[in-house]
Design an enzyme around this catalytic site. Structure first.
Site, PDB file in Angstrom:
ATOM      1  CD  GLU A  22      -2.939  -1.107   0.122  1.00 46.75           C
ATOM      2  OE1 GLU A  22      -3.061  -0.054  -0.537  1.00 46.75           O
ATOM      3  OE2 GLU A  22      -3.614  -2.136  -0.097  1.00 46.75           O
TER       4      GLU A  22
ATOM      5  NE  ARG B 126     -19.584  -0.762   1.174  1.00 51.85           N
ATOM      6  CZ  ARG B 126     -19.371  -1.306  -0.014  1.00 51.85           C
ATOM      7  NH1 ARG B 126     -20.383  -1.478  -0.854  1.00 51.85           N
ATOM      8  NH2 ARG B 126     -18.166  -1.686  -0.363  1.00 51.85           N
TER       9      ARG B 126
ATOM     10  CB  CYS C  45      -6.655  -2.629   6.323  1.00 49.66           C
ATOM     11  SG  CYS C  45      -6.827  -4.404   6.608  1.00 49.66           S
TER      12      CYS C  45
ATOM     13  CG  HIS D  81      -4.471  -5.140   1.918  1.00 45.14           C
ATOM     14  ND1 HIS D  81      -4.718  -3.787   1.739  1.00 45.14           N
ATOM     15  CD2 HIS D  81      -5.278  -5.533   2.942  1.00 45.14           C
ATOM     16  CE1 HIS D  81      -5.633  -3.392   2.607  1.00 45.14           C
ATOM     17  NE2 HIS D  81      -5.988  -4.432   3.350  1.00 45.14           N
TER      18      HIS D  81
END
Length: 222
Positions: free
Chosen positions: A84, A94, A147, A170
């Site tokens: 990342e 959500r 994360c 990830h």
């Protein structure tokens, strides 16, 4: 040199988090390498909780004082290991965390930077992974779930400590039976749809190379 690797436990949609077994496998490899006795390899679990992950991460960082700190997360739906590049100051979920908290449109730090770039030599790593033909990509979104929250907190903590390497990686779902029960969520950095997998040995081997490259790079540049 001390290397810190954090991982997560299960959370909604991920009944078995593969980051734990991958982190444990990496620690075992380093434990039995007499040629690198100067490296201490520490692994720690972080809770899948917006509030508690922040508290636990800071506690661990202050206790361990690592030279290289990497947090691992699983991004169900991705087919490659993702380094990342950026964390954003934003929580949007959500799905609830493991404490039942579902953050919506919330800043991680009200007075914090809008975003932080990973404290890793990304161009160098990207070039090396391509050279070695490893299943690695650079990602520009860690999602908006725990994360990304942890990555932002990690980089916020080291915002004024330039000699520390810090970032987030990830991994995809692993090729095990439990993967059939996984569900992908874009909030958690995943890609909704078909769930590709990688063999555990491939993920461990690749992360082993990434960490080794980071150690060598840090030793030669700092």
């Amino acid at each position: 040199m001390k290397i810190l690797l954090t991982y997560f436990g299960a959370f909604p949609g991920v009944p078995v988090n593969p980051t734990q077994q991958v982190a444990q496998a990496l620690q075992q490899r380093y434990k039995y390498r007499p040629s690198i006795e100067s490296i201490e390899y520490v692994i720690r679990e972080l809770p899948v909780s917006f509030a508690r992950s922040s508290q636990e991460l800071v506690r661990i960082l202050r206790q361990e004082h690592p030279d290289i700190a990497i947090s691992l997360g699983v991004a169900v739906g991705r087919s490659r290991i993702s380094i990342e590049h950026v964390a954003i100051n934003y929580d949007e979920a959500r799905i609830p965390d493991n404490d039942g908290e579902q953050r919506r449109h919330q800043l991680i730090h009200a007075e914090g930077e809008t975003a932080y770039f990973a404290r890793l030599p990304i161009p160098f790593l990207s070039a090396r992974m391509q050279e070695l033909s490893l299943p690695v990509e650079v990602s520009y979104s860690a999602g908006t779930y725990v994360c990304n929250h942890v990555m932002y907190e990690l980089l916020h903590h080291y915002a004024h400590t330039p000699d520390i390497y810090a970032g987030f990686i990830h991994i995809p779902a692993l090729a095990v039976a439990e993967s059939q029960n996984f569900s992908a969520s874009a909030d958690a950095g995943g890609v909704e749809g078909t769930i590709p997998t990688l063999e555990e040995s491939t993920v461990v081997d690749t992360l082993d190379v990434i960490v080794s490259e980071l150690v060598q790079h840090r030793e030669t540049t700092l």
